[in-house]
Design a protein around this motif. Structure first.
Motif, mmCIF file in Angstrom:
data_model
loop_
_atom_site.group_PDB
_atom_site.id
_atom_site.type_symbol
_atom_site.label_atom_id
_atom_site.label_comp_id
_atom_site.label_asym_id
_atom_site.label_seq_id
_atom_site.Cartn_x
_atom_site.Cartn_y
_atom_site.Cartn_z
ATOM 1 N N ILE A 332 0.828 -1.201 0.000
ATOM 2 C CA ILE A 332 0.000 0.000 0.000
ATOM 3 C C ILE A 332 0.862 1.251 0.000
ATOM 4 N N ARG A 333 0.677 2.067 -1.027
ATOM 5 C CA ARG A 333 1.516 3.263 -1.143
ATOM 6 C C ARG A 333 0.978 4.423 -0.301
ATOM 7 N N GLY A 334 -0.317 4.356 -0.010
ATOM 8 C CA GLY A 334 -1.007 5.482 0.597
ATOM 9 C C GLY A 334 -0.290 6.164 1.743
ATOM 10 N N PRO A 335 -0.035 5.449 2.835
ATOM 11 C CA PRO A 335 0.573 6.121 3.981
ATOM 12 C C PRO A 335 1.924 6.765 3.662
ATOM 13 N N GLY A 336 2.724 6.093 2.828
ATOM 14 C CA GLY A 336 4.022 6.656 2.447
ATOM 15 C C GLY A 336 3.863 7.976 1.704
ATOM 16 N N LEU A 337 2.943 7.982 0.770
ATOM 17 C CA LEU A 337 2.703 9.208 0.004
ATOM 18 C C LEU A 337 2.085 10.288 0.893
ATOM 19 N N ALA A 338 1.257 9.841 1.826
ATOM 20 C CA ALA A 338 0.620 10.794 2.733
ATOM 21 C C ALA A 338 1.683 11.533 3.538
ATOM 22 N N LYS A 339 2.710 10.789 3.929
ATOM 23 C CA LYS A 339 3.799 11.388 4.689
ATOM 24 C C LYS A 339 4.477 12.481 3.853
ATOM 25 N N LEU A 340 4.718 12.150 2.594
ATOM 26 C CA LEU A 340 5.316 13.145 1.697
ATOM 27 C C LEU A 340 4.417 14.371 1.576
ATOM 28 N N GLU A 341 3.136 14.112 1.493
ATOM 29 C CA GLU A 341 2.192 15.215 1.320
ATOM 30 C C GLU A 341 2.223 16.140 2.539
ATOM 31 N N ILE A 361 11.421 11.165 0.294
ATOM 32 C CA ILE A 361 11.332 10.689 -1.093
ATOM 33 C C ILE A 361 12.283 9.509 -1.288
ATOM 34 N N ILE A 362 13.475 9.633 -0.698
ATOM 35 C CA ILE A 362 14.456 8.554 -0.840
ATOM 36 C C ILE A 362 13.959 7.279 -0.159
ATOM 37 N N TYR A 364 10.897 6.479 0.274
ATOM 38 C CA TYR A 364 9.818 5.984 -0.558
ATOM 39 C C TYR A 364 10.388 5.277 -1.789
ATOM 40 N N PHE A 365 11.528 5.809 -2.285
ATOM 41 C CA PHE A 365 12.169 5.198 -3.446
ATOM 42 C C PHE A 365 12.667 3.797 -3.114
ATOM 43 N N SER A 366 13.288 3.668 -1.937
ATOM 44 C CA SER A 366 13.837 2.347 -1.639
ATOM 45 C C SER A 366 12.718 1.319 -1.475
ATOM 46 N N ARG A 367 11.542 1.801 -1.153
ATOM 47 C CA ARG A 367 10.419 0.873 -1.026
ATOM 48 C C ARG A 367 9.701 0.652 -2.378
ATOM 49 N N PHE A 368 9.438 1.724 -3.111
ATOM 50 C CA PHE A 368 8.606 1.616 -4.308
ATOM 51 C C PHE A 368 9.303 2.066 -5.598
ATOM 52 N N GLY A 369 10.604 2.336 -5.506
ATOM 53 C CA GLY A 369 11.324 2.893 -6.658
ATOM 54 C C GLY A 369 11.260 2.049 -7.915
ATOM 55 N N HIS A 370 11.027 0.755 -7.765
ATOM 56 C CA HIS A 370 11.020 -0.108 -8.950
ATOM 57 C C HIS A 370 9.695 -0.045 -9.699
ATOM 58 N N LEU A 371 8.683 0.577 -9.092
ATOM 59 C CA LEU A 371 7.364 0.597 -9.725
ATOM 60 C C LEU A 371 7.293 1.614 -10.853
ATOM 61 N N ALA A 372 6.553 1.252 -11.866
ATOM 62 C CA ALA A 372 6.409 2.164 -12.998
ATOM 63 C C ALA A 372 5.641 3.423 -12.605
ATOM 64 N N ALA A 376 5.368 9.275 -11.399
ATOM 65 C CA ALA A 376 4.115 10.024 -11.364
ATOM 66 C C ALA A 376 3.712 10.294 -9.914
ATOM 67 N N ASP A 377 3.968 9.318 -9.046
ATOM 68 C CA ASP A 377 3.630 9.482 -7.628
ATOM 69 C C ASP A 377 4.316 10.689 -7.008
ATOM 70 N N VAL A 378 5.613 10.826 -7.312
ATOM 71 C CA VAL A 378 6.379 11.842 -6.578
ATOM 72 C C VAL A 378 6.517 13.164 -7.340
ATOM 73 N N GLU A 379 5.898 13.232 -8.497
ATOM 74 C CA GLU A 379 6.077 14.419 -9.339
ATOM 75 C C GLU A 379 5.820 15.730 -8.581
ATOM 76 N N VAL A 380 4.698 15.789 -7.857
ATOM 77 C CA VAL A 380 4.378 17.072 -7.204
ATOM 78 C C VAL A 380 5.355 17.382 -6.071
ATOM 79 N N PHE A 381 5.958 16.348 -5.516
ATOM 80 C CA PHE A 381 6.904 16.592 -4.415
ATOM 81 C C PHE A 381 8.246 17.057 -4.960
ATOM 82 N N LEU A 382 8.608 16.520 -6.129
ATOM 83 C CA LEU A 382 9.862 16.946 -6.752
ATOM 84 C C LEU A 382 9.804 18.427 -7.108
ATOM 85 N N GLN A 383 8.628 18.825 -7.572
ATOM 86 C CA GLN A 383 8.501 20.202 -8.045
ATOM 87 C C GLN A 383 8.802 21.229 -6.964
#
Lengths: 1007, 179
Positions: A332-341, A361-362, A364-372, A376-383
């Motif tokens: 489940i990506r939700g909680p990880g992304l929520a943390k970023l948010e 972000i890093i 999150y990458f080590s957990r989900f970095g291999h996903l396609a 897109a998930d982290v785009e708004v955080f990178l910005q």
């Protein structure tokens, strides 16, 4: 529906059945015979007649079908009493509908309902008729009647729906909603509600009136139990509370939803929005289905003090921590992304720490970095990260990947993610060419090396690492843009062609290729790949933008005509069928879907692409027929002499056009069909940051362009008429009068206005360019429009002396000025058109359009003059020699024919030169553009990787199919395909010109 | 992070795009409309972060038989969003709705014999069992497994006297009531 007591429309069913059986098995001749026999037995049965009409319609005899159907209708009105039943009516309805006479079907039902009041079955039929006609008010009235008779909840809801439609899609005022609410309230008081959808409608009614408190109360009461899925109910509750401004209570509710669905980002946004009272992520109205994650940083946490903000944020963090422990599920990506948010919000509020966000972000990458989906998930955080930190992030990601011990598929995924992030951050624009080439080589190599991973996959399945080739293409195209070295462009194409040889289903490659081929004037190839996308159904509306614009200005007139026809057929079929589908929703009591569906139909009906296709389709027909005035005339006639489109142009400013094109799939270098970076100089644009084009401006430009084009058919029609009556003594013969004259004038004024000029200024500009006082550059990108204007202006002016216009000015335009203008235009265009192969991006379409539009219209005007002056046929003069002004005109027309001929001859000659170039020389030229010297940064390195792959493919375990495909791949084949396709497009154009020359020669002889 | 929510008509644009990229099957738009206008409770989409539709399930209630059951017509998840459990979530949402809204006794579906990934999802994760095999079910001649999963079902909702229905199978028409 009703074949009561074994009787069908007053006829025993056993007698009718054979007719239906014959119809169902499509034996229409037999059916007709049987129906004739039936009619002889029951000559006064309108059912039997309706059946006959149905059969005739199916046989394609529409006129006969209509007259029989009208007879059946008349009979129905004459026959009293027992013979009106629903079966007869519904049969009539089917035929009338297929014949596009919905009104007649409706009047049959209206008559029947008047005759047998209180018959529910007939009334439902009538309701259905009104649904088909989108007559919301009448729908409402009949539904209320039914409700009063039967007291059924569904009829009341039909009425309420019809009221909502009046407000949302018609011109009903908001006050009507109160009426609907009152009706429902009264019903609930006595009968309560029994359907979940009825409750949804009730709540949406209240929401539309901003009565959130009432809605919440109802939802928490007994009626709330109608919504059987708990989360659904909670979501509505949360939304209502938030909209009412009770953010605390709403946040609590959303918290409950998150406990049930911890991966739900929409809910998390609402939750955070309510906690922070942030209007960007508050839930909006029920009908707007999705919440866009706002990427802007101007969200306001308006009321919160710093302390409050901190307090709320820590509340959210705490909740999230607990949630993560509870969930514990790694996928489940939700909680990880929520943390970023949460970190992002802190940064936006000025109380965050970018380091921390990067750290998360890093993680999150080590957990989900291999996903396609990672990028897109982290785009708004990178910005939101500062530029230097973005670069740091890339470095850190490399380290993680290098130290990774994950299985090879995951490592590949991480690499791909890394490349995507690099692309997203866009720092490639500042890198030296050498580095970019390095990236391209690296990614291509990685693709090749990882081919064995996909060994056992089915051909339908996507392979591992497919994105690598799209990204390689992106880099190579950037290199081409930067260096203008054609070799890079060729390499970009080769990479994708190889990818499609390996697996021919990769739609991303196809889209990239079709744009590259279009850019390089190899349109037949682009079209081929487009066709292989197998675009159909609603995708015709969302995906066609990839090919329509360039095909419309090409020489492939037959192909674009097919494309347009297919698209328009789909849209028109949908409009025809959608009303029937609406009734399906009524019948299934899915009231909210009724409204959505009608709104959806409107969205499609107001599609700008639909409108464009209709107009361009007609102009295209005119282009194709333009060699003969006799063939053009029927086309114009079928367009109501162009008047239909004038209505469109008149209404267009008040219409809310919709733009349904899915632009996200377009390549970075052409984010919309009217923008192509490659045609301009190299500049630093962030790759994936799609241009934030000024939407309003873009829409306005589109509206103006549609308006302008919609004038064309009528202007062509009037110009032909105008020319004909300019032949002295001929005015009035074709019914041309001062009304037509002034209409053409006003259209010219409109046309000039759409080009941003007043009529007089436009005339002056045209004339001064013709005299060489100004250059063609003043016309900028509207060259074709201006040349069209000049042609119509001259046609109008021919008649100027004829008309008793109060406006006595003379205009300095005449045949000579016009021809001079067009001749100069053709010469300049030819001179500036570079060889297609060595100069990708050459705009051949201008030349094609010049020939197929202004020159074609000029040809028609000339032909119209010639036809009227020929002393033959009906138009024979009463005798006597032609007067002086006619002979002057005659000379001018003759000169114009010669001039037009020479213009097209010039184009033809140029085309011949291009076509006759030996193909082998072209191929050699292109292949040599991939010169490969070891220390050179130029193109060729990526192709080398591909060639190595071909040579060493037997050493890789890629499976039989892929092995065979790769071994068969040859770079030279790709080059040959390009040259051949360019040749085909040129040959098509050549054929168009040749035909025109032939016809003009004929015309010369006649004059 | 993904939101599984009921589909709206506008979603059909994205859903059909999804279908093009995921499956060789490509339904007529009418067929989608038929589903969403008849059983909107059974259509779910997976909307990813940023509002992109990355998967959907299309399902219906069988109207032909007296036994009340649901049928999964189509399930798709974009390749970029595989291995996140989205297919399972979508299926569970549709199955729950069949059970809770319509009182379905079981749910059926067809799967290509060659589609191992899907077959595993249905048998191992979701508990479907092979009920039958249909030879040459697909247009390209491939066989299909007819699979079923028993649902808890629920007592047939009471029919109100004024709620006649023209197409039989009272359970399948969205008029199940909470009473």
């Amino acid at each position: 529906m009703a074949s009561k007591f074994g009787m069908a429309g007053g006829i025993p069913e056993r007698r009718v059945r054979p007719v239906w059986d014959a119809i169902d098995s499509r034996q229409f001749k037999n059916a007709l015979k049987l129906s004739t026999a039936l009619l002889s037995k029951y000559p006064n049965s309108s059912y039997a007649l309706a059946l006959k009409a149905l059969i005739l319609e199916r046989m394609g005899k529409t006129e006969e079908a209509l007259s029989v159907c009208i007879n059946a209708k008349d009979l129905l009105y004459k026959n009293d009493a027992f013979l009106i039943d629903d079966l007869t009516l519904s049969t009539l309805q089917i035929v009338f509908q297929r014949l596009d006479h919905l009104d007649m079907a409706t009047s049959c039902y209206e008559y029947a309902c008047g005759k047998f009041s209180n018959n529910l079955e007939l009334m439902m039929g009538l309701f259905n008729c009104y649904v088909r006609e989108y007559s919301f008010v009448k729908q409402q009235q009949i539904a209320i009647k039914m409700y009063k008779i039967a007291g059924e909840e569904r009829f009341l809801l039909w009425a309420v729906c019809s009221i909502q439609l009046q407000v949302l899609c018609g011109n009903g005022g908001e006050k009507l909603l109160q009426l609907a609410e009152g009706l429902l309230k009264k019903h609930i008081a006595s009968h309560s509600l029994h359907e979940p959808e009825a409750l949804s409608v009730y709540i949406s009614l209240l929401e539309q009136q901003a009565k959130y408190g009432d809605a919440t109360e109802i939802l928490s009461g007994n009626l709330g139990s109608l919504i059987m899925i708990e989360v659904d109910k909670l979501r509505i509750q949360g939304r209502l509370l938030a909209r009412a401004g009770d953010f605390n209570a709403a946040a609590d509710i959303f918290q409950k939803v998150l406990k049930l669905c911890p991966d739900d980002w929409e809910c998390f946004h609402h939750y955070l929005g309510c906690l922070l009272e942030d209007d960007c992520s508050l839930p909006s109205f029920a009908n707007s289905s999705s919440v866009q994650v706002s990427t802007s940083t101007d969200c306001q946490h308006r009321h919160l003090t710093d302390d409050m903000f901190d307090c709320r944020i820590s509340k959210a963090s705490e909740f999230l921590e607990n949630l993560m422990t509870e969930v514990g599920n790694d996928s489940i990506r939700g909680p990880g992304l929520a943390k970023l948010e949460i970190e992002r919000r802190k940064l936006m509020y000025g109380r965050g720490n970018a380091e921390e966000l990067m750290g998360d972000i890093i993680l999150y990458f080590s957990r989900f970095g291999h996903l396609a989906s990672f990028t897109a998930d982290v785009e708004v955080f990178l910005q939101i990260l500062p530029t230097d930190m973005k670069k740091q992030l890339l470095e850190k990601l490399v380290k993680i990947i290098d130290s990774s011990s994950a299985p090879s598929r995951n490592v590949l995924g991480q690499h791909i993610t890394f490349f995507k992030i690099r692309e997203l951050i866009g720092d490639t624009f500042s890198l030296p060419v050498k580095d970019l080439v390095g990236f391209a080589v690296q990614m291509t190599e990685m693709y090749c090396q990882n081919l064995p991973l996909s060994k056992d996959l089915d051909v339908q399945e996507s392979m591992y690492g497919e994105e690598l080739l799209s990204m390689t293409c992106n880099v190579l195209v950037q290199l081409f843009w930067r260096t203008k070295h054609v070799g890079y462009l060729l390499e970009a194409i080769m990479v994708l062609e190889l990818g499609l040889t390996v697996r021919r289903y990769v739609w991303q490659y196809k889209i990239l290729l079709l744009h590259l081929y279009s850019y390089w004037n190899a349109l037949p190839l682009a079209y081929e790949w487009y066709k292989s996308l197998d675009v159909k159904n609603i995708l015709l509306e969302t995906v066609s933008h990839h090919i329509f614009p360039q095909m419309l200005t090409s020489s492939l007139l037959v192909d674009i005509s097919d494309l347009l026809k297919g698209y328009l057929r789909f849209m028109d079929d949908h409009f025809r069928e959608s009303a029937d589908l609406t009734f399906l929703a009524y019948r299934h009591r899915n009231y909210s879907k009724v409204i959505e569906f009608v709104q959806f139909k409107e969205r499609l009906q107001q599609s700008s692409q639909y409108l464009t296709a209709k107009i361009e389709g007609s102009i295209l027909q005119l282009k194709r027929k333009a060699i003969s005035i006799e063939e053009v005339e029927p086309v114009l006639e079928s367009l109501n002499n162009g008047s239909d489109f004038l209505d469109i142009s008149r209404e267009i400013h008040s219409k809310r056009l919709t733009f349904n094109e899915d632009l996200k799939l377009r390549p970075w270098w052409t984010p919309s069909s009217d923008k192509n970076y490659l045609s301009g100089p190299y500049e630093d644009i962030p790759y994936n940051a799609r241009e934030i084009l000024d939407k309003a401006k873009q829409i306005e430009a589109k509206v103006i362009s549609i308006e302008k084009r919609s004038l064309l058919p009528r202007m062509i029609y009037l110009s032909i008429k105008c020319a004909s009556s300019s032949v002295k003594g001929n005015s009035g013969v074709n019914g041309f009068d001062s009304k037509d004259f002034s209409e053409l004038k006003s259209l010219l004024e409109l046309y000039a206005k759409s080009l941003g000029f007043s009529f007089l200024d436009a005339v002056e500009l045209v004339v001064s360019v013709s005299h060489g006082q100004k250059s063609f550059e003043v016309f900028s990108s509207n060259l074709i429009d201006w040349m069209n204007f000049a042609v119509f202006l001259n046609a109008w002016n021919l008649n100027f002396h004829e008309t008793n216009s109060s406006d006595r000015r003379t205009f300095p335009i005449n045949w000579q000025v016009l021809c001079c203008l067009l001749e100069r235009c053709i010469s300049e265009t030819i001179n500036s058109t570079k060889p297609l192969l060595s100069s990708p991006g050459t705009d051949l379409s201008i030349l094609i359009q010049l020939v197929t539009e202004p020159l074609s219209w000029l040809g028609l005007v000339i032909r119209s003059c010639v036809r009227s002056s020929l002393p033959s046929g009906k138009k024979k003069k009463k005798g006597g020699p032609p007067d002086q002004s006619n002979s002057q005109l005659c000379i001018a027309v003759k000169d114009s024919i010669t001039s037009l001929f020479s213009m097209i001859e010039k184009v033809t000659k140029w085309l011949k030169e291009q076509i006759d170039k030996p193909v082998d020389a072209d191929v050699d030229f292109l292949i040599s553009s991939l010169h490969r010297e070891e220390n050179d940064d130029g193109p060729g390195k990526v192709v080398k990787v591909l060639e190595t792959l071909v040579l060493s493919i037997d050493d890789l375990e890629v499976g039989e199919r892929v092995n065979r495909a790769i071994r068969s791949w040859k770079p030279v084949d790709v080059v040959r395909k390009i040259t051949t396709a360019q040749g085909t497009a040129l040959t098509e154009f050549f054929a168009i010109c040749e035909l025109k020359m032939k016809v003009l020669q004929e015309l010369k002889r006649q004059t | 992070m993904v939101c599984i929510r009921k589909a709206t008509i506008d979603d059909l644009l994205a859903m059909q795009a999804c279908n093009l990229f995921c499956l060789p099957e490509n339904y007529q738009m009418k067929y989608y409309f038929y589903h969403i206008l008849s059983w909107p409770q059974l259509l779910y989409v997976a909307e990813d972060y940023g509002g992109k539709i990355v998967g959907y399930v299309l399902a219906k209630m069988e109207e032909e038989t007296t036994e009340c059951h649901g049928h999964i017509t189509s399930l798709a998840v974009l390749r970029t969003h595989r291995k996140l459990g989205l297919a399972t979530k979508l299926m569970v949402a549709a199955q729950n709705a069949m059970e809770q809204v319509f009182g379905a006794e079981y749910v059926s579906l067809h799967v290509r014999k060659s589609n191992r990934a899907a077959f595993n999802l249905y048998t191992e994760t979701l508990g479907y069992k092979i009920h039958d095999m249909e030879a040459k079910y697909y247009a390209d001649g491939e066989d299909a497994y007819d699979m079923r999963k028993q649902l808890k079902g629920k007592p047939q909702p009471q029919q109100q006297h004024h709620h006649h229905h023209h197409h039989g199978g009272g359970c399948c028409s969205g008029e199940a009531k909470a009473e």
